[in-house]
Structures are given as C-alpha cells and as structure tokens.
Write an enzyme that holds these catalytic residues in place. Structure first.
Site, PDB file in Angstrom:
ATOM      1  N   GLY A  86       0.851  -1.173   0.000  1.00  0.00           N
ATOM      2  CA  GLY A  86       0.000   0.000   0.000  1.00  0.00           C
ATOM      3  C   GLY A  86       0.892   1.229   0.000  1.00  0.00           C
ATOM      4  N   GLY A  88       2.971   3.521   1.355  1.00  0.00           N
ATOM      5  CA  GLY A  88       3.631   3.583   2.652  1.00  0.00           C
ATOM      6  C   GLY A  88       4.399   4.853   2.913  1.00  0.00           C
ATOM      7  N   ARG A  89       4.775   5.591   1.870  1.00  0.00           N
ATOM      8  CA  ARG A  89       5.424   6.883   2.070  1.00  0.00           C
ATOM      9  C   ARG A  89       4.923   7.911   1.055  1.00  0.00           C
ATOM     10  NH1 ARG A  89      11.678   6.697  -0.064  1.00  0.00           N
ATOM     11  NH2 ARG A  89      11.422   5.279  -1.824  1.00  0.00           N
ATOM     12  N   LYS A 109       5.641  11.352  -2.749  1.00  0.00           N
ATOM     13  CA  LYS A 109       6.665  10.409  -2.313  1.00  0.00           C
ATOM     14  C   LYS A 109       7.445  11.110  -1.207  1.00  0.00           C
ATOM     15  CE  LYS A 109      10.222   7.344  -4.295  1.00  0.00           C
ATOM     16  NZ  LYS A 109      10.929   6.993  -5.555  1.00  0.00           N
ATOM     17  N   ASP A 121       9.913   4.905   7.599  1.00  0.00           N
ATOM     18  CA  ASP A 121       9.672   6.226   8.190  1.00  0.00           C
ATOM     19  C   ASP A 121       8.836   7.124   7.284  1.00  0.00           C
ATOM     20  OD1 ASP A 121      11.448   6.990   6.187  1.00  0.00           O
ATOM     21  OD2 ASP A 121      13.082   7.525   7.540  1.00  0.00           O
ATOM     22  N   ARG A 175       4.471  13.926  -7.951  1.00  0.00           N
ATOM     23  CA  ARG A 175       4.536  13.510  -9.351  1.00  0.00           C
ATOM     24  C   ARG A 175       3.151  13.609  -9.988  1.00  0.00           C
ATOM     25  NH1 ARG A 175       5.328   7.937  -7.122  1.00  0.00           N
ATOM     26  NH2 ARG A 175       7.576   8.112  -7.459  1.00  0.00           N
ATOM     27  N   ASP A 250       3.428  -4.023  -8.057  1.00  0.00           N
ATOM     28  CA  ASP A 250       2.921  -2.818  -7.393  1.00  0.00           C
ATOM     29  C   ASP A 250       3.549  -1.559  -7.975  1.00  0.00           C
ATOM     30  OD1 ASP A 250       5.287  -3.959  -6.002  1.00  0.00           O
ATOM     31  OD2 ASP A 250       5.171  -2.142  -4.801  1.00  0.00           O
ATOM     32  N   ASN A 251       4.516  -1.719  -8.886  1.00  0.00           N
ATOM     33  CA  ASN A 251       5.149  -0.585  -9.557  1.00  0.00           C
ATOM     34  C   ASN A 251       4.739  -0.492 -11.031  1.00  0.00           C
ATOM     35  OD1 ASN A 251       6.544   0.397  -7.383  1.00  0.00           O
ATOM     36  ND2 ASN A 251       8.445  -0.651  -7.855  1.00  0.00           N
TER      37      ASN A 251
END
Length: 453
Positions: A86, A88-89, A109, A121, A175, A250-251
């Site tokens: 998911g 995450g950052r 991002k 983090d 982006r 996932d990319n």
C-alpha cells in the site's frame, strides 16, 4: 489551460484507500517546480508561496480531494507475493484534468507515514528526489511515457539510510501521473475475493483511462489494453537504454506509464545482463529481461481477473504480447534513430540488425544514437565489419526530420550516466550548489526539443 479539479477516485469507495494526513515538516524549501508540467494542468500561475502551501504543506486544491488518500494494493516483489503493501510513504493528493482532457493524479513520495508504512519512516531523501527529477526529465525527452516530477520541496529532516552516507537530507516529491492504479490494486481485490470491488475497479479504469464504457467483455478489454501498454512500455524503455530496476507488480501502472524511480540506470551499452539494483542478485530486472518482466506482470493481472472471467476469454490478448512488443520495439528504435519507416518487413529487419550490432559491438549508446541521428553517420568509428550489416540496411532510409537544431552540432551527446548523477549530488551535498542540477535539466530539455523536431 484552466485548473479542472476532479475527485473521481471517490467512486471506488472507502475500501480502496485510507484517509491520511501529511507530516508537518520542520522546513519547506522549494527546490524544483516544473512549470512546464504545471501549465498542462492549469497550476503554473501559482506563486512560490502558494506552491509550497499545496506541495509542501498539502493544503487541498479547491474542488479536488479534501483529504489525501493512501491507496491499498498488494503485489509481487521480485516474484514473491506480498499482501502487506500500500502507499507507505506517499498518497494521492489530488485529481484533475490535463490539457488533453485526461484524468490525472498528483501523488506524493516522502510525505510521511501511513497505515501501510510498516517499519518505514515514510520519508524520501533529497538525493532520491533529485534522481527522480533527472529520470523523468530524461525519459520525457526520449519519448518514453513517464510520470512527470511536478515538485520537490526540501523538508529539513535528517534521515538515516543504510545504503548511503547518513544522516542525509529529506524531501517530499509530487509527481503528475496518468493514474496510480496498479496491477497490485487488482491483485489485492482478487486475494480478498472481492468480486464487487474488482468489477467496480475495472469499470473505473476502462471508463476513465480508456474511454470504454460498454465493452461486451470488460475483463478481456482490460487485458487487451494492458498487453498493448506493457509491450509499448517495454519497447520504449529498451530504445531509451533505460533500466527501471524494480518492475514489481505494485510498480506497474494500469495505463502503461512508467513511474517510481529508485535504483534506475541508463545503460551505457546494449548489455542484456546489465542491472540497476544492487540487490537484484538474479538479474530478474536486468536490461534485457525487462520485456519478459512486463509480460510476466500482465499474466499476474490476468490471474487476478480470473476471479471474474474465464482464462479462455483472456488468452487471446495475452498471446499477442510477443508480436505487439516486436512491433513496438521496431517503431521505438526507428524513432530513436530518427528515420522514416518504409515497410513492416524492412523496418523489422533493420531493427533486428540494429540490436544485433549494438549488442555485438558494445558501442556507447549515447554516442551511437547521436552519431547516427537521421540514419546518416556524422563521426568516424563505424567502419569495421561488425557494423557492415547495419550501415548497409540503414542506407535505404530517409531522415524523419532535418538535423538542424544546434544540439546536433554539439561536441557530444547529452546522456545521464550514473557518475554524472553522483557528481551533481556531491555539489548539492557539499555546498548546496544546485547549478549543475539546473544546467542538466536545461540540457535534457534542449535535447528533447532537438529530438522532437
């Protein structure tokens, strides 16, 4: 172009995403604003203060999403299925229409932790942001369908990273993309046996990205689009000499737009075994295996859709991948060479000869494309027998455009080798000197104008 906000993602329902908030960063120092991209979505008129408020502090854009959304998805990472993924950052910050009427996403991002951050983090290094700017600018200049880096804001935190000198500076990147819906978005719904969600997501994608509202078999239609886009994406990356590095499901974007640039490289020679990621020990995503990787990923998408459709209805499109890739690669190579196509058989023969020659000779790619633009040699060094077949084959082709832009009279081609990226970063890290970065972006855009002409 007037700003045209959208919030179409909300049609998918709350099970597709989690509302989140951006981190309140210690600082917001504007380092890059892409007014060329902003103009295409009606945001180029923002002042720097307004820009930072939206893309550093994430004040909502009026009429678009009121709250950022972290999207949920699964995916294969180096062909191992991972259900704990998911955003995450990052998150989806806003949706809008561009100057072509397309639905676009503004995704982040490095914007902080989300429910999907796991042990991370949620941050992005400034170096990583700088690298992504250069990647997207170079790919856009080379005609690859890519996300565009809209903004980079330095955030004033010190980050610890095990694979680079630490502490290092932090940033948040925005982006502009033609959808952030991924293959992994479908995989998650299939894993949860969420048939209603799969149907809803398929309808959303077909209607908003492919203009298909009443397809007789929506799942076969989606696979048909995915095969075409994956073949085109693979061909474009090969012609650009680009190695993405992490082609996990996932990319992979459902529209076939390349995005998310971590350990990428631009290959300096046509070396099928060249890898970008130091952790890709098997060479799974090496330069020469990228077409195979994207085909494998389409098969995983088809596997997810089998919850809704029989394999027999999906196979016809899947079986065309090889031919579509070969056709797309031929077109991409001739476009990079800057020649006018003649006929399918001759064009394919030239493309095959070109690849064979580049692989056998290990000619420097940047120099080769520069020297042979328009199919006419502009420098010595191509007289050996290993070049004979290519020289003979290309002699029958006419230039697609005159080589009259000043770029073609430069002493050397504009490339993006890893050493130059590192040198640009060293000047920023050591003395906050952004001059080389600014100059490189300008040089890449100048090359893009020359190639487009």
């Amino acid at each position: 172009m007037n700003f045209a906000p959208r919030r179409t993602i909300l049609d998918l329902g709350s099970s597709f995403y989690d509302p989140v908030a951006a981190t309140d960063f210690p600082q917001t120092i504007l380092r890059f604003r892409n007014d060329r991209a902003a103009e295409s979505i009606g945001l180029d008129g923002l002042s720097d203060a307004e820009w930072v408020a939206h893309f550093g502090r994430f004040a909502p854009l009026e009429g678009s999403l009121e709250t950022p959304l972290a999207l949920r998805y699964h995916g294969h990472q180096f062909r191992v299925y991972n259900p704990d993924l998911g955003d995450g950052r990052g998150f989806l910050f806003a949706q809008l229409a561009d100057d072509r009427g397309r639905l676009m996403d503004l995704g982040t991002k490095g914007s902080g932790t989300t429910p999907w951050s796991r042990a991370g983090d949620g941050r992005l290094t400034l170096k990583g942001a700088m690298r992504e700017v250069l990647a997207t600018e170079m790919l856009e200049a080379l005609g690859v369908d890519t996300s565009r880096t809209l903004s980079v804001v330095e955030t004033g935190e010190e980050l610890d990273r095990g694979d680079e000198p630490s502490p290092t500076r932090s940033a948040v990147l925005v982006r502009l993309s033609h959808s952030h819906v991924r293959y992994g978005s479908f995989q998650r719904l299939a894993a949860l046996s969420d048939s209603a969600g799969l149907a809803r997501l398929t309808t959303y994608v077909l209607a908003n990205y492919f203009g298909t509202v009443d397809a007789p078999d929506p799942y076969a239609a989606l696979i048909g689009h995915a095969v075409t886009n994956a073949a085109r994406q693979a061909a474009a990356m090969m012609a650009a000499g680009f190695v993405h590095g992490v082609l996990n499901t996932d990319n992979i974007n459902i529209t076939g737009e390349s995005f998310d640039y971590g350990p990428y490289r631009f290959a300096q020679t046509w070396d099928p075994d060249f890898t970008a990621a130091y952790f890709d020990h098997r060479g799974l995503y090496s330069f020469g295996r990228q077409p195979e990787a994207l085909q494998w990923n389409v098969f995983q998408l088809a596997g997810a859709l089998r919850v809704m459709a029989p394999l027999e209805s999906l196979k016809p499109a899947l079986e065309t991948y090889g031919e579509r890739y070969t056709t797309a690669l031929t077109a991409a190579l001739l476009k990079r060479l800057g020649v006018v196509p003649r006929d399918p058989a001759s064009d394919r023969a030239l493309a095959e000869t070109l690849v064979t020659t580049l692989e056998a000779t290990r000619a420097g790619l940047d120099k080769f494309w520069f020297d042979w633009r328009g199919g006419k040699r502009r420098a010595p060094g191509y007289d050996g027998p290993e070049f004979d077949a290519f020289v003979k084959g290309v002699g029958d082709y006419a230039p697609a455009a005159p080589r009259d832009h000043p770029y073609w009279s430069d002493a050397a081609a504009c490339g993006l080798p890893i050493g130059e990226i590192e040198a640009i970063w060293e000047r920023i890290a050591a003395a906050d000197d952004w001059s080389a970065f600014i100059a490189k972006v300008a040089a890449i855009r100048r090359m893009g104008v020359a190639m487009a002409g």
